[in-house]
Every structure is written in C-alpha cells, then in structure tokens.
Enzyme design. Structure first.
Site, PDB file in Angstrom:
ATOM      1  CG  MET A  69       6.037 -15.600   3.391  1.00 15.88           C
ATOM      2  SD  MET A  69       6.662 -14.774   1.932  1.00 15.88           S
ATOM      3  CE  MET A  69       6.165 -13.103   2.260  1.00 15.88           C
ATOM      4  N   GLY A  70       6.828 -16.098   8.210  1.00 14.44           N
ATOM      5  CA  GLY A  70       7.501 -15.769   9.463  1.00 14.44           C
ATOM      6  C   GLY A  70       7.340 -14.304   9.837  1.00 14.44           C
ATOM      7  CG  LEU A 117       5.099 -15.998  13.022  1.00 16.46           C
ATOM      8  CD1 LEU A 117       4.890 -17.257  13.867  1.00 16.46           C
ATOM      9  CD2 LEU A 117       4.332 -16.101  11.706  1.00 16.46           C
ATOM     10  N   GLY A 143      -1.736 -10.709  13.780  1.00 20.21           N
ATOM     11  CA  GLY A 143      -2.607 -11.217  12.709  1.00 20.21           C
ATOM     12  C   GLY A 143      -2.384 -12.711  12.519  1.00 20.21           C
ATOM     13  CG  HIS A 144       1.403 -14.153  11.073  1.00 18.53           C
ATOM     14  ND1 HIS A 144       2.326 -13.137  11.141  1.00 18.53           N
ATOM     15  CD2 HIS A 144       1.300 -14.460   9.754  1.00 18.53           C
ATOM     16  CE1 HIS A 144       2.775 -12.857   9.929  1.00 18.53           C
ATOM     17  NE2 HIS A 144       2.164 -13.628   9.065  1.00 18.53           N
ATOM     18  N   GLY A 158      -5.437 -15.030   5.248  1.00 22.21           N
ATOM     19  CA  GLY A 158      -5.994 -13.760   5.703  1.00 22.21           C
ATOM     20  C   GLY A 158      -6.608 -12.951   4.562  1.00 22.21           C
ATOM     21  CD  GLU A 159     -12.079 -11.702   4.807  1.00 26.16           C
ATOM     22  OE1 GLU A 159     -12.213 -10.658   5.496  1.00 26.16           O
ATOM     23  OE2 GLU A 159     -13.012 -12.494   4.558  1.00 26.16           O
ATOM     24  CG  ASP A 207      -1.836 -10.790   2.068  1.00 29.79           C
ATOM     25  OD1 ASP A 207      -1.129  -9.863   1.657  1.00 29.79           O
ATOM     26  OD2 ASP A 207      -1.706 -11.283   3.212  1.00 29.79           O
ATOM     27  CD  GLN A 216      -1.288 -14.738  -0.384  1.00 27.27           C
ATOM     28  OE1 GLN A 216      -0.176 -14.446  -0.794  1.00 27.27           O
ATOM     29  NE2 GLN A 216      -1.536 -14.886   0.907  1.00 27.27           N
TER      30      GLN A 216
HETATM   31  P1  AMP Z   1       2.502 -13.785   5.447  1.00 23.16           P
HETATM   32  O1  AMP Z   1       3.426 -14.296   6.505  1.00 23.16           O
HETATM   33  O2  AMP Z   1       2.518 -12.308   5.300  1.00 23.16           O
HETATM   34  O3  AMP Z   1       2.642 -14.527   4.164  1.00 23.16           O
HETATM   35  O4  AMP Z   1       1.045 -14.116   5.986  1.00 23.16           O
HETATM   36  C1  AMP Z   1       0.640 -15.430   6.293  1.00 23.16           C
HETATM   37  C2  AMP Z   1      -0.864 -15.454   6.359  1.00 23.16           C
HETATM   38  O5  AMP Z   1      -1.317 -14.556   7.368  1.00 23.16           O
HETATM   39  C3  AMP Z   1      -1.514 -14.994   5.039  1.00 23.16           C
HETATM   40  O6  AMP Z   1      -2.647 -15.785   4.777  1.00 23.16           O
HETATM   41  C4  AMP Z   1      -1.896 -13.571   5.338  1.00 23.16           C
HETATM   42  O7  AMP Z   1      -3.003 -13.117   4.577  1.00 23.16           O
HETATM   43  C5  AMP Z   1      -2.264 -13.666   6.817  1.00 23.16           C
HETATM   44  N1  AMP Z   1      -2.162 -12.345   7.449  1.00 23.16           N
HETATM   45  C6  AMP Z   1      -1.109 -11.495   7.416  1.00 23.16           C
HETATM   46  N2  AMP Z   1      -1.402 -10.348   8.072  1.00 23.16           N
HETATM   47  C7  AMP Z   1      -2.666 -10.482   8.514  1.00 23.16           C
HETATM   48  C8  AMP Z   1      -3.554  -9.635   9.256  1.00 23.16           C
HETATM   49  N3  AMP Z   1      -3.200  -8.414   9.661  1.00 23.16           N
HETATM   50  N4  AMP Z   1      -4.792 -10.093   9.531  1.00 23.16           N
HETATM   51  C9  AMP Z   1      -5.175 -11.328   9.126  1.00 23.16           C
HETATM   52  N5  AMP Z   1      -4.404 -12.172   8.430  1.00 23.16           N
HETATM   53  C10 AMP Z   1      -3.152 -11.758   8.122  1.00 23.16           C
END
Ligand code: AMP
Length: 253
Positions: A4-5, A7, A10-11, A121-122, A124, A127
């Site tokens: 969802m941007g 970034l 983690g991303h 990512g774990e 979530d 999810q």
């Molecule tokens: P989001 O932009 O928050 O939807 O995240 C996109 C992907 O990045 C999802 O699969 C999240 O689980 C993963 N993600 C977000 N934060 C982290 C993190 N700190 N460590 C690992 N993966 C992450």
C-alpha cells in the site's frame, strides 16, 4: 509483491527477496479502500508515491503497478469470502470485513499478474494465513512466500503507520515488541500468566492501550488456553492503540 506504498525497510527487504528468487519482479502500490474499516484511517494513511518510486528504482524492480480505484474495481466487487475459522479471531474481530477487502484486492492482483510467487510479511500474520487459504481455495497457481518481520533497532516492527507516531508515542511503542519478546522466552509461565504479563506491561506504559493479545495456534489461529493443545506451535499476536494509531505485532511462542 503487493503493497500500500509508504515504503520502508520491511518492504525493501521483501523486494530484495522477490528480486533474488524471480526473473521478473513486480511491485504494486494501491491503498485498497475496501480493507479499511474507518474513513479516518484511510484518509490518514501515509502516502508518498515519489519517494516510493525512488526506492523501487533503486532496487531495480522490473515493473511497478500503481492502479487507481476504477482500474482495480471497474464494477463493485460484491464477493463474500469464507475463510473458515481464520477470520473469527483477533484482527477479524477487531476489523470486520477487513479480510474480505484484502481477499478482493489480492485475488485481483494475482489474476492480473499471474505471478508464480507472491511475497507477504509475517508482520501481518493473520493476513498471510488468510491469503494462503484463499490461494488454495481458489486454485491459484501462485506460491505464497512468507517473510519474517523486519524491526527497528529497539524492536518496533517496521510499519508505514510508524511515521504517524509522535516522538513520545514512538519511544513507548518499543515496549510492544519488547514485552512480546520477554513473554515468548518465558517458557515456564502458563498461557494465563503470559497474558497477564503482557496486559500489565502494556497498560503500565503511558499512552499505550491494548486492544487484544492472544496466544494462538500458528496454523488455525485459534487462541489456546493451555500450551499443550497446539501441535503446530504457538504465536502471540497483539494489537495496541497509541493515540489514533493502531499497531499490530506478533512473535512465535
Ligand atoms: P503494506 O504496504 O503494509 O500492505 O505491506 C505490504 C507487504 O509488506 C505485506 O505483505 C506486509 O506484511 C509486508 N510488511 C509490512 N511491514 C513489514 C515488516 N516490518 N517486515 C516484513 N514485512 C512487512
């Protein structure tokens, strides 16, 4: 790799793994309105497409998909998904219809890209479990690849929402992962004692308000009352509010 941007590190770690394991990598950026329960959360969600593009170019991602709402949902998506017991706990209870919205967007992204692998990512964790279930149920040919949570130096899980924290909230938020870590290592405590420990430490920290903390089976995500009932191993999952920001985290127990 769906995002969802806004970034962060983690991303980027996920992008690197995606690049390593595939000939062609695609990252999507789409703030999916259907997975937000609160209008304010959607309005306040951090957005920084220019910086995101810079980061993705630096990582030499092959393609970047930034659809708008009309492109993703040309007609209303009225599907209702069934995840069995997986969405009957934790985030599923706190955020009704959230996972149904996640399933709508992820299934569409997988259909559009026909990806061999998709990276999640774990961080979530619920999810991730729901997406694995979705992919099996709908016979997608995509392998779902999990990735461990990337953390800040003090342990706070990296999240797009962290930029919304004040300095004080940011300092206090470190307690979330620290208490999970402490509890996960306390193998001599019962589930009830562990829950008490986590609730107490979070409640004692100024500005933090616990929404839930559950110790659950890693596969079924059903909360357990005793350590012995799970063959699959356990996971501790937490949701905490600080001001208007809601943070989630988890750790294997
Ligand atoms: P989001 O932009 O928050 O939807 O995240 C996109 C992907 O990045 C999802 O699969 C999240 O689980 C993963 N993600 C977000 N934060 C982290 C993190 N700190 N460590 C690992 N993966 C992450």
């Amino acid at each position: 790799m769906p995002t969802m941007g806004a970034l962060h590190g983690g991303h980027v770690a996920l992008v690197k793994k995606c690049k390593e394991e595939n000939d062609i990598s695609t990252v999507s950026i789409f703030i999916n309105p259907l997975q937000f329960n609160s209008k304010n959360d959607l309005l306040n969600y951090p957005r920084n497409t220019d910086k995101d593009l810079e980061i993705l170019k630096e990582q030499s991602v092959d393609s970047i998909f930034i659809p708008d709402e009309k492109e993703m949902y040309p007609v209303p998506d009225e599907r209702v998904f069934n995840f069995g017991c997986l969405d009957k706990t934790m985030e599923g209870l706190s955020r009704p219809s959230h996972f149904n919205g996640v399933a709508k967007i992820v299934s569409r992204l997988l259909q559009i890209t026909e990806a061999d692998r998709a990276y999640f990512g774990e961080k979530d964790y619920q999810q991730l479990a729901i997406i694995k279930h979705l992919v099996k149920n709908l016979n997608f040919n995509t392998k779902i690849v999990p990735f461990p949570t990337i953390r800040e130096k003090d342990g706070l899980a990296r999240s797009s929402r962290n930029v919304l924290l004040t300095d004080e909230q940011r300092r206090n938020a470190a307690v979330i992962s620290q208490v999970l870590n402490e509890a996960s290592k306390n193998t001599n405590l019962t589930v009830k004692e562990l829950k008490n420990l986590v609730y107490r430490k979070i409640t004692e920290t100024p500005g933090l308000e616990i929404e839930y903390f559950e110790i659950a089976d890693r596969e079924t995500l059903q909360p357990v009352v005793s350590r012995e009932v799970s063959e699959n191993g356990l996971i501790g999952c937490i949701a905490v509010k600080t001001g208007k920001v809601r943070l989630i985290d988890n750790m294997f127990f």
